[in-house]
Structures are given as C-alpha cells and as structure tokens.
Design a protein around this motif. Sequence first.
Motif, mmCIF file in Angstrom:
data_model
loop_
_atom_site.group_PDB
_atom_site.id
_atom_site.type_symbol
_atom_site.label_atom_id
_atom_site.label_comp_id
_atom_site.label_asym_id
_atom_site.label_seq_id
_atom_site.Cartn_x
_atom_site.Cartn_y
_atom_site.Cartn_z
ATOM 1 N N ASN A 20 -62.427 -64.106 13.335
ATOM 2 C CA ASN A 20 -61.570 -64.303 12.152
ATOM 3 C C ASN A 20 -60.750 -63.055 11.847
ATOM 4 O O ASN A 20 -60.635 -62.631 10.683
ATOM 5 C CB ASN A 20 -62.412 -64.676 10.934
ATOM 6 N N THR A 21 -60.165 -62.464 12.876
ATOM 7 C CA THR A 21 -59.453 -61.206 12.701
ATOM 8 C C THR A 21 -58.129 -61.228 13.459
ATOM 9 O O THR A 21 -58.056 -61.745 14.582
ATOM 10 C CB THR A 21 -60.309 -60.023 13.195
ATOM 11 N N VAL A 22 -57.118 -60.669 12.837
ATOM 12 C CA VAL A 22 -55.836 -60.459 13.486
ATOM 13 C C VAL A 22 -55.572 -58.957 13.515
ATOM 14 O O VAL A 22 -55.977 -58.226 12.602
ATOM 15 C CB VAL A 22 -54.708 -61.236 12.776
ATOM 16 N N TYR A 23 -54.929 -58.499 14.566
ATOM 17 C CA TYR A 23 -54.709 -57.078 14.783
ATOM 18 C C TYR A 23 -53.219 -56.767 14.916
ATOM 19 O O TYR A 23 -52.422 -57.618 15.303
ATOM 20 C CB TYR A 23 -55.410 -56.621 16.074
ATOM 21 N N LEU A 24 -52.889 -55.527 14.622
ATOM 22 C CA LEU A 24 -51.550 -55.022 14.897
ATOM 23 C C LEU A 24 -51.708 -53.646 15.547
ATOM 24 O O LEU A 24 -52.072 -52.681 14.882
ATOM 25 C CB LEU A 24 -50.705 -54.916 13.628
ATOM 26 N N GLN A 25 -51.483 -53.597 16.851
ATOM 27 C CA GLN A 25 -51.513 -52.334 17.576
ATOM 28 C C GLN A 25 -50.134 -51.696 17.480
ATOM 29 O O GLN A 25 -49.141 -52.308 17.875
ATOM 30 C CB GLN A 25 -51.889 -52.562 19.041
ATOM 31 N N MET A 26 -50.092 -50.488 16.944
ATOM 32 C CA MET A 26 -48.818 -49.806 16.717
ATOM 33 C C MET A 26 -48.779 -48.528 17.551
ATOM 34 O O MET A 26 -49.598 -47.629 17.348
ATOM 35 C CB MET A 26 -48.660 -49.470 15.227
ATOM 36 N N ASN A 27 -47.856 -48.489 18.480
ATOM 37 C CA ASN A 27 -47.680 -47.327 19.349
ATOM 38 C C ASN A 27 -46.321 -46.685 19.105
ATOM 39 O O ASN A 27 -45.437 -47.295 18.501
ATOM 40 C CB ASN A 27 -47.794 -47.742 20.816
ATOM 41 N N SER A 41 -56.274 -53.880 11.337
ATOM 42 C CA SER A 41 -57.062 -55.100 11.422
ATOM 43 C C SER A 41 -56.916 -55.871 10.121
ATOM 44 O O SER A 41 -56.736 -55.282 9.052
ATOM 45 C CB SER A 41 -58.539 -54.791 11.660
ATOM 46 N N CYS A 42 -57.018 -57.173 10.228
ATOM 47 C CA CYS A 42 -56.991 -58.042 9.051
ATOM 48 C C CYS A 42 -58.119 -59.048 9.217
ATOM 49 O O CYS A 42 -58.052 -59.924 10.089
ATOM 50 C CB CYS A 42 -55.652 -58.740 8.943
ATOM 51 N N ALA A 43 -59.143 -58.896 8.394
ATOM 52 C CA ALA A 43 -60.296 -59.793 8.446
ATOM 53 C C ALA A 43 -60.088 -60.930 7.462
ATOM 54 O O ALA A 43 -59.745 -60.706 6.293
ATOM 55 C CB ALA A 43 -61.565 -59.030 8.112
ATOM 56 N N ALA A 44 -60.306 -62.142 7.934
ATOM 57 C CA ALA A 44 -60.080 -63.324 7.114
ATOM 58 C C ALA A 44 -61.391 -64.047 6.831
ATOM 59 O O ALA A 44 -62.274 -64.116 7.691
ATOM 60 C CB ALA A 44 -59.118 -64.268 7.817
ATOM 61 N N SER A 45 -61.486 -64.578 5.640
ATOM 62 C CA SER A 45 -62.612 -65.446 5.301
ATOM 63 C C SER A 45 -62.106 -66.878 5.283
ATOM 64 O O SER A 45 -60.927 -67.128 5.094
ATOM 65 C CB SER A 45 -63.182 -65.084 3.931
ATOM 66 N N GLY A 46 -63.014 -67.817 5.503
ATOM 67 C CA GLY A 46 -62.597 -69.205 5.466
ATOM 68 C C GLY A 46 -62.614 -69.843 6.840
ATOM 69 O O GLY A 46 -62.277 -69.220 7.836
ATOM 70 N N ARG A 47 -63.016 -71.103 6.861
ATOM 71 C CA ARG A 47 -63.183 -71.800 8.123
ATOM 72 C C ARG A 47 -61.868 -72.192 8.761
ATOM 73 O O ARG A 47 -61.819 -72.561 9.914
ATOM 74 C CB ARG A 47 -64.026 -73.053 7.907
ATOM 75 N N THR A 48 -60.770 -72.149 8.000
ATOM 76 C CA THR A 48 -59.494 -72.647 8.509
ATOM 77 C C THR A 48 -58.636 -71.559 9.133
ATOM 78 O O THR A 48 -57.524 -71.828 9.550
ATOM 79 C CB THR A 48 -58.708 -73.305 7.370
ATOM 80 N N PHE A 49 -59.155 -70.325 9.224
ATOM 81 C CA PHE A 49 -58.353 -69.221 9.754
ATOM 82 C C PHE A 49 -57.760 -69.565 11.111
ATOM 83 O O PHE A 49 -56.600 -69.293 11.377
ATOM 84 C CB PHE A 49 -59.223 -67.966 9.868
ATOM 85 N N SER A 50 -58.553 -70.150 11.971
ATOM 86 C CA SER A 50 -58.103 -70.382 13.344
ATOM 87 C C SER A 50 -56.981 -71.411 13.435
ATOM 88 O O SER A 50 -56.361 -71.541 14.485
ATOM 89 C CB SER A 50 -59.277 -70.821 14.221
ATOM 90 N N GLU A 109 -57.103 -56.084 4.844
ATOM 91 C CA GLU A 109 -56.578 -55.204 5.885
ATOM 92 C C GLU A 109 -57.359 -53.895 5.933
ATOM 93 O O GLU A 109 -57.917 -53.454 4.932
ATOM 94 C CB GLU A 109 -55.101 -54.873 5.638
ATOM 95 N N SER A 110 -57.351 -53.284 7.101
ATOM 96 C CA SER A 110 -57.946 -51.960 7.278
ATOM 97 C C SER A 110 -57.276 -51.278 8.466
ATOM 98 O O SER A 110 -56.547 -51.920 9.224
ATOM 99 C CB SER A 110 -59.459 -52.056 7.509
ATOM 100 N N GLY A 111 -57.533 -49.981 8.599
ATOM 101 C CA GLY A 111 -57.030 -49.250 9.757
ATOM 102 C C GLY A 111 -55.834 -48.377 9.495
ATOM 103 O O GLY A 111 -55.369 -47.660 10.391
ATOM 104 N N GLY A 112 -55.299 -48.410 8.284
ATOM 105 C CA GLY A 112 -54.165 -47.554 7.979
ATOM 106 C C GLY A 112 -54.582 -46.093 7.900
ATOM 107 O O GLY A 112 -55.764 -45.763 7.930
ATOM 108 N N GLY A 113 -53.583 -45.215 7.812
ATOM 109 C CA GLY A 113 -53.870 -43.796 7.713
ATOM 110 C C GLY A 113 -52.650 -42.962 7.967
ATOM 111 O O GLY A 113 -51.525 -43.468 7.977
ATOM 112 N N LEU A 114 -52.897 -41.668 8.171
ATOM 113 C CA LEU A 114 -51.828 -40.705 8.437
ATOM 114 C C LEU A 114 -51.833 -40.371 9.923
ATOM 115 O O LEU A 114 -52.889 -40.058 10.496
ATOM 116 C CB LEU A 114 -52.060 -39.451 7.609
ATOM 117 N N VAL A 115 -50.663 -40.440 10.545
ATOM 118 C CA VAL A 115 -50.554 -40.158 11.965
ATOM 119 C C VAL A 115 -49.240 -39.434 12.216
ATOM 120 O O VAL A 115 -48.269 -39.629 11.473
ATOM 121 C CB VAL A 115 -50.642 -41.474 12.780
ATOM 122 N N GLN A 116 -49.214 -38.616 13.244
ATOM 123 C CA GLN A 116 -47.973 -37.926 13.602
ATOM 124 C C GLN A 116 -47.045 -38.866 14.374
ATOM 125 O O GLN A 116 -47.503 -39.817 15.024
ATOM 126 C CB GLN A 116 -48.287 -36.704 14.456
#
Length: 125
Positions: free
Chosen positions: A77-84, A21-30, A6-13
């Motif tokens: 090979n990536t899944v996302y979470l958009q947080m508003n 984002s979540c980057a996956a390895s491996g051919r079976t992700f899909s 995972e990546s993209g975390g942080g401090l926000v108001q």
Amino acid sequence: QVQLVESGGGLVQAGGSLRLSCAASGRTFSSYAMGWFRQAPGKEREFVAAISWSGGSTYYADSVKDRFTISRDNAKNTVYLQMNSLKPEDTAVYYCAADPRPGALSSWYEKYDYWGQGTQVTVSS
C-alpha cells in the motif's frame, strides 16, 4: 476512504537524491491511480508524476522527466517517488494524492480526491 501519509523528505545538496514514500490505508488503494504534486512558497500546486493502479502506466511533468521515477507496491500500500539529480528549483512541499476514478492519468489536481499532509524537500545550491 483512503488516508495518505508521506515521508522521506529532507535537506539535500543539488545533484543529490531522495526517495519519498506515501503509505496508504484502506483496502481500495490498489484500485486507485496515484499522483505526486508539489508546492513551493508563493506558487501554485503543480503536478509532478502519476501512476496507474497497476503501475503499468506513468506520466511525468516535463520539468522532472528523466530525473524522477514514480513506482508503487500494492502489496505494501505504498507509492514512491525516486528523485535524482535534484535542483534548487525542486524545493517544495511534496504531496501524494489518490484518484479513485477510472480513466487516463491526470495532471489536474482537482481530479484527486485524497491528499496527504505533505513532506518538505529542500535542495541547497
């Protein structure tokens, strides 16, 4: 075997946005359903959102519905979470997870076999 980072975390108001984002390895992700969970200090891990292998079906916890959006790009090979419209109660470590079994999307964390290491999201008031 799938490895998730995972990546993209942080401090926000409060009221702000982040995209995880979540980057996956491996051919079976899909072929796997994917989920996002979170865990706040002193609390149990809770379901946030899930998405089917094709991206055609999604499922959200009531607490994030209409604020968060889960999506995936199987070519990357990536899944996302958009947080508003983030709230202080969204503060937690966020984890992505992979469910290799066919069937309905699940909010049950024990159904997910593979987990990332988590990324911290902190929302200040």
